[in-house]
Scaffold this motif. Sequence first.
Motif, PDB file in Angstrom:
ATOM      1  N   ALA A 160      54.699  -6.560 -43.711  1.00  0.00           N
ATOM      2  CA  ALA A 160      54.424  -7.252 -42.457  1.00  0.00           C
ATOM      3  C   ALA A 160      53.211  -6.658 -41.766  1.00  0.00           C
ATOM      4  O   ALA A 160      52.358  -7.385 -41.232  1.00  0.00           O
ATOM      5  N   MET A 161      53.079  -5.336 -41.790  1.00  0.00           N
ATOM      6  CA  MET A 161      51.910  -4.689 -41.201  1.00  0.00           C
ATOM      7  C   MET A 161      50.633  -5.130 -41.907  1.00  0.00           C
ATOM      8  O   MET A 161      49.623  -5.428 -41.265  1.00  0.00           O
ATOM      9  N   SER A 162      50.678  -5.183 -43.214  1.00  0.00           N
ATOM     10  CA  SER A 162      49.492  -5.596 -43.977  1.00  0.00           C
ATOM     11  C   SER A 162      49.141  -7.055 -43.694  1.00  0.00           C
ATOM     12  O   SER A 162      47.964  -7.401 -43.552  1.00  0.00           O
ATOM     13  N   ALA A 163      50.174  -7.918 -43.626  1.00  0.00           N
ATOM     14  CA  ALA A 163      49.918  -9.342 -43.366  1.00  0.00           C
ATOM     15  C   ALA A 163      49.316  -9.539 -41.978  1.00  0.00           C
ATOM     16  O   ALA A 163      48.370 -10.332 -41.800  1.00  0.00           O
ATOM     17  N   ILE A 164      49.826  -8.805 -40.980  1.00  0.00           N
ATOM     18  CA  ILE A 164      49.267  -8.928 -39.632  1.00  0.00           C
ATOM     19  C   ILE A 164      47.825  -8.444 -39.613  1.00  0.00           C
ATOM     20  O   ILE A 164      46.960  -9.035 -38.956  1.00  0.00           O
ATOM     21  N   ILE A 200      45.676 -13.327 -30.807  1.00  0.00           N
ATOM     22  CA  ILE A 200      45.201 -12.068 -31.389  1.00  0.00           C
ATOM     23  C   ILE A 200      45.883 -10.883 -30.712  1.00  0.00           C
ATOM     24  O   ILE A 200      46.390  -9.965 -31.379  1.00  0.00           O
ATOM     25  N   ASP A 201      45.919 -10.894 -29.381  1.00  0.00           N
ATOM     26  CA  ASP A 201      46.541  -9.783 -28.657  1.00  0.00           C
ATOM     27  C   ASP A 201      48.040  -9.708 -28.939  1.00  0.00           C
ATOM     28  O   ASP A 201      48.614  -8.610 -29.007  1.00  0.00           O
ATOM     29  N   THR A 202      48.682 -10.879 -29.120  1.00  0.00           N
ATOM     30  CA  THR A 202      50.113 -10.871 -29.442  1.00  0.00           C
ATOM     31  C   THR A 202      50.365 -10.260 -30.807  1.00  0.00           C
ATOM     32  O   THR A 202      51.284  -9.451 -30.987  1.00  0.00           O
ATOM     33  N   LEU A 203      49.544 -10.628 -31.787  1.00  0.00           N
ATOM     34  CA  LEU A 203      49.701 -10.045 -33.117  1.00  0.00           C
ATOM     35  C   LEU A 203      49.455  -8.543 -33.094  1.00  0.00           C
ATOM     36  O   LEU A 203      50.168  -7.772 -33.758  1.00  0.00           O
ATOM     37  N   GLN A 204      48.443  -8.106 -32.325  1.00  0.00           N
ATOM     38  CA  GLN A 204      48.199  -6.669 -32.219  1.00  0.00           C
ATOM     39  C   GLN A 204      49.374  -5.955 -31.563  1.00  0.00           C
ATOM     40  O   GLN A 204      49.765  -4.856 -31.991  1.00  0.00           O
ATOM     41  N   ALA A 205      49.957  -6.563 -30.530  1.00  0.00           N
ATOM     42  CA  ALA A 205      51.101  -5.952 -29.861  1.00  0.00           C
ATOM     43  C   ALA A 205      52.313  -5.888 -30.799  1.00  0.00           C
ATOM     44  O   ALA A 205      53.047  -4.879 -30.808  1.00  0.00           O
ATOM     45  N   LEU A 206      52.524  -6.938 -31.600  1.00  0.00           N
ATOM     46  CA  LEU A 206      53.634  -6.924 -32.551  1.00  0.00           C
ATOM     47  C   LEU A 206      53.421  -5.863 -33.629  1.00  0.00           C
ATOM     48  O   LEU A 206      54.365  -5.169 -34.033  1.00  0.00           O
ATOM     49  N   ALA A 247      63.228  -8.697 -35.473  1.00  0.00           N
ATOM     50  CA  ALA A 247      62.880  -9.734 -34.497  1.00  0.00           C
ATOM     51  C   ALA A 247      61.414 -10.114 -34.600  1.00  0.00           C
ATOM     52  O   ALA A 247      61.054 -11.299 -34.526  1.00  0.00           O
ATOM     53  N   VAL A 248      60.543  -9.117 -34.788  1.00  0.00           N
ATOM     54  CA  VAL A 248      59.111  -9.398 -34.948  1.00  0.00           C
ATOM     55  C   VAL A 248      58.874 -10.274 -36.163  1.00  0.00           C
ATOM     56  O   VAL A 248      58.147 -11.279 -36.109  1.00  0.00           O
ATOM     57  N   ILE A 249      59.496  -9.936 -37.291  1.00  0.00           N
ATOM     58  CA  ILE A 249      59.289 -10.708 -38.524  1.00  0.00           C
ATOM     59  C   ILE A 249      59.858 -12.119 -38.368  1.00  0.00           C
ATOM     60  O   ILE A 249      59.259 -13.105 -38.828  1.00  0.00           O
ATOM     61  N   ALA A 250      61.011 -12.240 -37.710  1.00  0.00           N
ATOM     62  CA  ALA A 250      61.606 -13.570 -37.525  1.00  0.00           C
ATOM     63  C   ALA A 250      60.695 -14.475 -36.698  1.00  0.00           C
ATOM     64  O   ALA A 250      60.559 -15.674 -36.982  1.00  0.00           O
ATOM     65  N   ILE A 251      60.060 -13.910 -35.682  1.00  0.00           N
ATOM     66  CA  ILE A 251      59.138 -14.720 -34.860  1.00  0.00           C
ATOM     67  C   ILE A 251      57.898 -15.107 -35.658  1.00  0.00           C
ATOM     68  O   ILE A 251      57.423 -16.248 -35.580  1.00  0.00           O
ATOM     69  N   LEU A 252      57.375 -14.175 -36.446  1.00  0.00           N
ATOM     70  CA  LEU A 252      56.149 -14.454 -37.204  1.00  0.00           C
ATOM     71  C   LEU A 252      56.394 -15.399 -38.375  1.00  0.00           C
ATOM     72  O   LEU A 252      55.455 -16.062 -38.835  1.00  0.00           O
ATOM     73  N   MET A 268      56.567  -2.391 -24.001  1.00  0.00           N
ATOM     74  CA  MET A 268      57.259  -3.371 -23.152  1.00  0.00           C
ATOM     75  C   MET A 268      56.320  -3.908 -22.075  1.00  0.00           C
ATOM     76  O   MET A 268      56.277  -5.123 -21.808  1.00  0.00           O
ATOM     77  N   ASP A 269      55.547  -3.028 -21.456  1.00  0.00           N
ATOM     78  CA  ASP A 269      54.581  -3.479 -20.445  1.00  0.00           C
ATOM     79  C   ASP A 269      53.520  -4.387 -21.052  1.00  0.00           C
ATOM     80  O   ASP A 269      53.066  -5.346 -20.418  1.00  0.00           O
ATOM     81  N   GLU A 270      53.133  -4.102 -22.284  1.00  0.00           N
ATOM     82  CA  GLU A 270      52.127  -4.931 -22.953  1.00  0.00           C
ATOM     83  C   GLU A 270      52.643  -6.355 -23.166  1.00  0.00           C
ATOM     84  O   GLU A 270      51.931  -7.337 -22.931  1.00  0.00           O
ATOM     85  N   PHE A 271      53.885  -6.489 -23.593  1.00  0.00           N
ATOM     86  CA  PHE A 271      54.439  -7.826 -23.820  1.00  0.00           C
ATOM     87  C   PHE A 271      54.645  -8.570 -22.508  1.00  0.00           C
ATOM     88  O   PHE A 271      54.469  -9.790 -22.441  1.00  0.00           O
TER      89      PHE A 271
END
Length: 944
Positions: free
Chosen positions: A567-571, A606-612, A761-766, A656-659
């Motif tokens: 998942a890290m590599s794909a992001i 882009i920022d959401t993917l970086q945060a995830l 949860a991150v993977i399920a959303i992506l 958490m603050d970032e999201f």
Amino acid sequence: EIKNLSRSLATEGLRSCKLGDQCEAVVLFPKLFQKYPFPILINSAFLKLADIFRLGNNFLRLCVLKVTQLSEKHLEKILNVDEFVKRVFSVIHSNDPVARAITLRMLGSLASIIPERKNAHHSIRQSLDSHDNVEVEAAIFAAASFSSHSKDFAAGIRNKISEMIQGLDTPVELKLKLIPMLQHMHHDASQASCSRELLQELVSSYPSTPMLIVTLHTFTQLATSSLVDIPEQIRLLLQYLKEDPRKAVKRLAIQDLKLLAKKAPHLWTKKNIQVLCECALSTPYNSLKLGMLSVLSTLSGTIAIKQYFSPNTGEAPPAPRHTDLVKLAQECCYHSNLAVAAHGITVLTSIAVSCPEKEVIQLEQETVMGMESLILLCSQDDSKTAQETLKTALTSLVKMLKSCPHLSQSSVELLLAQLHCACDSARVLMCQALAAIATQQPVLAEGMLGDLLDLFRVASHRTSEKQQELLVSLATVLFVASQASLSAEVKTVIRQQLENVANGWTVYRIARQASRMGCHDFSRELYQSLRTRVASEHFYFWLNSLMEFSQAEQCLSGLSDGDYSAAMSAISEALKSYQKGIASLTAASTPLSPLSFQCEFVKLRIDTLQALSQLICTCNSLKTSPPPAIATTIALSSGSELQRCGRISTQMKLSMDEFRSLAARYADLYQSSFDADYATLRNVELQQQSCLLVSYAIEALIIDPQTASFQEFGTHGSVLAESEYELKMLAVFNHVLEEVENLSRKHPPVSYLHTGCLCDAVIAILKVPLSFQRYFFQKLQSTSIKLAFSPSPRTPNEPIPVQNNQQLTLKVEGVVQHGSSPGMFRKIQAVCLKVSSTLQTKPGSDIKIPLDSKSNEIEQKVEPHNDYFSTQFLLNFSILGTHTVSVEASVVDTSGIEWKTGPKTTVSVKSLEDPYSQQLRHQLQQQQQTGPQPGPQRNIGPRQ
């Protein structure tokens, strides 16, 4: 620029000696008003038009009249109304009756800004007694205009009009033109009552067809304005519909009944609808039956149908199948006239959807059978009437299946079977209906793909004008049926057929649908093939950015549960493509098409993917950087159990603050998208909800399980679309919430189960393919606001001077500009203006700063009238120096929701010291520099 334009108007065509040049200059004014719709230009232009009207011939006057009528929304921007009317009104004393008639029509067109001008009222009264027919007709037009705007004029002219209508010496043709004036006599109850009594007398006294038609229609218009007489008017029209044998009167009654059905459906009683059904059942004429069914079709989608089926007091509810309304609708479903059958289907569908009774199950089946028979009949007929009927039947079918999903499978199978023998125009409509049904319910199974592919091959060999549109519709159905995972066979078939027959625009539309349905691998191929087929550099960069975005989303499609490193590599790969795409998207933007929504949406992605990605790294840090040995001691001394986990606690708070920050940015994007369609707004909401969900999961699992709460972002009651993407996202949300609830109060404070739940949860959303909705590609509604200030600086960089002991009155004018389809999704009710000022340069140290506030913060709401608004702000600049005043506009729609549409404009103001204070300050400085003057010396020597 506007001032220069207003000065140049007099030096161009208007001063020409040639009549043609003058007329050409006059008729170009409406376009000029649309381009520069501010009072400073419009006032000057109308004064010049008034001079042309006063000095020119009748043809020029007629041109000025047409310009005035076309520019009615700009009339209230005339500043010198008295001077303008004075120049126009001087022609009323001409000996030429045609000139007087044009002047009367001109005055009637100006009635909205001069409703109480007594000289105009007097001239209209006099002209009604003229012996020239042209002047009398113009006076009638002017009297009708003034009656609609002036209560006093309407009250004063009513007796005059009544005498002329009832007078024996008035020709019938003139009476037919005078009677419609009575529809404007509704300013108070007494006027409306007297007008209605007069019309009642006319109905009885003049039963001829032309007089009766005009009188009844005026009756209806008066009732719609006064509102209290609508039930009585419905009964009157139904009486004539039932008893009068003349078809012209019946048609007029049907036309007015439809108007009243749209205006006030809640005032229709059960008895009214019953009488209308009886008339429709008994009439032998298809045209009249069609009209009555159109009235019932209008009523069928309102509360009137529920009132029809509700029981009277003390009575049992009537069985729906035994009522005349249902009998009429069932009879008309199989009528030989297609338009009658379409209205019958509409009425029957509304009854079946809105009446949850025991017998409705059988009624649903009968309704679907009627739709299917109509679809079979119209699908092979390419005439315009047949296609309109087919569209109505398919719309009703989609509406029916949305409330009765158990009937979907058989209806879809029928549509698929009928697609093979239908004409191309019918296939387009049927494919659109299939896509709509399949979006609501997953009824297109994989076994149906073969039939759809065969149809796609057949469509590519046809040469009809609907071929390109049919290819797009069939491809859309294929995308919906494939559930965002196209097989190699489907891709090959579509690609081959598109290469053979499809033009570039068709390929782009299909690629756009693939992006919307989440088929990013295929859309990437199509965008890549289109890049070199465009003629503009901006289009190339636009297509290149879409290709990169599709490539980025394709990288995320192969994620699997539990494989966090993959998942890290794909992001990481997706972020590379997104960064390339945002660079191309920036290059594709132009001043006329800034692509602001697209750029902000992609930046947020882009920022959401970086945060995830950062969240997964933070979760892994529990393994790579475990808590130190003294973590327990630190937790006991600080009183925070979270310190037992070490550095992960601080990182989780930052995550958490970032999201939450991302969710707030998505909310800002939502509020700035006033022109977006409902599906696009719902997509933005889902992105925000995903950020809020991750933030909640971090707080509930790690930070503070006791106080964590998940509050969804409200839909403001405006979301109507339910897409497959939304259903998948909501399923993921529910699954993640269940997992979080199961773990939130177990294994405190943090364990590998908690971090694993967050990563899952991150993977399920992506794993849910991102949907690029319509507003990303196409703007159906366009709304912008243009602001102007007064006083304005002479040059753009020059500040406005103002003395510090005075207040500046800033007048803000604005114009709401629309595109080709204004108000398609939402309309502007009010404009909110926020004015603030900040001090930029401070005064010198020798000047004392008063204790007044250093800034102004004022907010006003103003309702635009004819897309124009104006307001004033009183600003205080007591502190010397240069101040920056910013004016930001936002709009409030009819639902009361505020949208941050902009624009935000700034202007510089220089606060100067007033001369008297400056003189006193200089005198004080001089005294301080010269020092104190010695006073008189006192003698202290010894006395003699």
